[in-house]
Design a protein around this motif. Structure first.
Motif, short mmCIF file in Angstrom:
data_model
loop_
_atom_site.label_atom_id
_atom_site.label_comp_id
_atom_site.label_asym_id
_atom_site.label_seq_id
_atom_site.Cartn_x
_atom_site.Cartn_y
_atom_site.Cartn_z
N GLY A 38 0.79 -1.23 0.00
CA GLY A 38 0.00 0.00 0.00
C GLY A 38 0.82 1.27 0.00
N MET A 39 2.14 1.15 0.06
CA MET A 39 3.00 2.33 0.08
C MET A 39 3.78 2.40 -1.23
SD MET A 39 2.63 3.61 3.21
CE MET A 39 4.08 4.53 3.64
N THR A 40 4.19 3.61 -1.60
CA THR A 40 5.06 3.77 -2.76
C THR A 40 6.42 3.18 -2.41
OG1 THR A 40 3.92 5.80 -3.29
CG2 THR A 40 6.06 5.47 -4.34
N PRO A 41 6.99 2.30 -3.26
CA PRO A 41 8.31 1.75 -2.94
C PRO A 41 9.33 2.87 -2.74
CG PRO A 41 7.35 0.59 -4.79
CD PRO A 41 6.46 1.79 -4.52
N SER A 42 10.17 2.72 -1.74
CA SER A 42 11.19 3.73 -1.48
C SER A 42 12.48 3.04 -1.06
CB SER A 42 10.74 4.68 -0.38
OG SER A 42 10.52 3.97 0.82
N GLN A 43 13.58 3.77 -1.14
CA GLN A 43 14.86 3.22 -0.72
C GLN A 43 15.16 3.65 0.71
OE1 GLN A 43 18.12 3.83 -3.41
NE2 GLN A 43 16.98 3.09 -5.16
N VAL A 44 15.64 2.70 1.49
CA VAL A 44 15.98 2.96 2.88
C VAL A 44 17.41 2.49 3.09
CG1 VAL A 44 15.47 2.36 5.29
CG2 VAL A 44 13.60 2.62 3.64
N LYS A 45 18.27 3.37 3.61
CA LYS A 45 19.65 2.98 3.91
C LYS A 45 19.78 2.78 5.41
CE LYS A 45 24.34 3.15 3.18
NZ LYS A 45 25.29 3.16 2.10
N LYS A 46 20.29 1.62 5.79
CA LYS A 46 20.59 1.37 7.20
C LYS A 46 22.10 1.29 7.31
CE LYS A 46 16.43 -0.49 9.06
NZ LYS A 46 15.98 -0.97 10.35
N THR A 47 22.66 2.13 8.17
CA THR A 47 24.11 2.18 8.27
C THR A 47 24.63 1.19 9.30
OG1 THR A 47 23.91 4.05 9.77
CG2 THR A 47 24.33 4.54 7.45
N LEU A 48 25.88 0.85 9.13
CA LEU A 48 26.55 -0.10 10.02
C LEU A 48 26.64 0.49 11.42
CD1 LEU A 48 28.13 -2.73 10.24
CD2 LEU A 48 30.15 -1.51 9.46
N ARG A 49 26.18 -0.27 12.39
CA ARG A 49 26.25 0.17 13.80
C ARG A 49 26.98 -0.88 14.59
NH1 ARG A 49 20.80 3.16 14.81
NH2 ARG A 49 21.20 4.80 13.30
#
Length: 86
Positions: free
Chosen positions: A68-79
């Motif tokens: 139901g959402m517009t596809p988007s890019q999500v970056k998760k950084t190294l922690r």
């Protein structure tokens, strides 16, 4: 019945990037779920609501595919575990 396990049952919101491993031209990331279960992933691997697009030394970029959402890019950084933010 057993609880379903595996990367395909883990939501993007519940993962933390714990490591990035480069072996020659191949790159992997280690993701940790909220239950502390770890997964080794490569580009194109699927989570419950996202796909791994790319991995670099800073972290992992996902295509968020929440219904139901517009596809988007999500970056998760190294922690780093136990990292403290100053």
């Amino acid at each position: 019945s057993r609880a379903r396990t595996g990367l395909g049952n883990v939501a993007l919101a519940d993962v933390t990037v714990r490591g990035v491993i480069r072996s020659g031209t191949t790159i992997f990331a280690i993701l940790e779920a909220a239950n502390k279960q770890s997964f080794t992933v490569r580009p194109k691997d699927r989570l419950l609501d996202a796909v791994v697009l790319s991995i670099d030394t800073d972290g992992v970029t996902f295509a968020d595919q929440t219904a139901g959402m517009t596809p988007s890019q999500v970056k998760k950084t190294l922690r780093a575990a136990g990292e403290d933010i100053r």
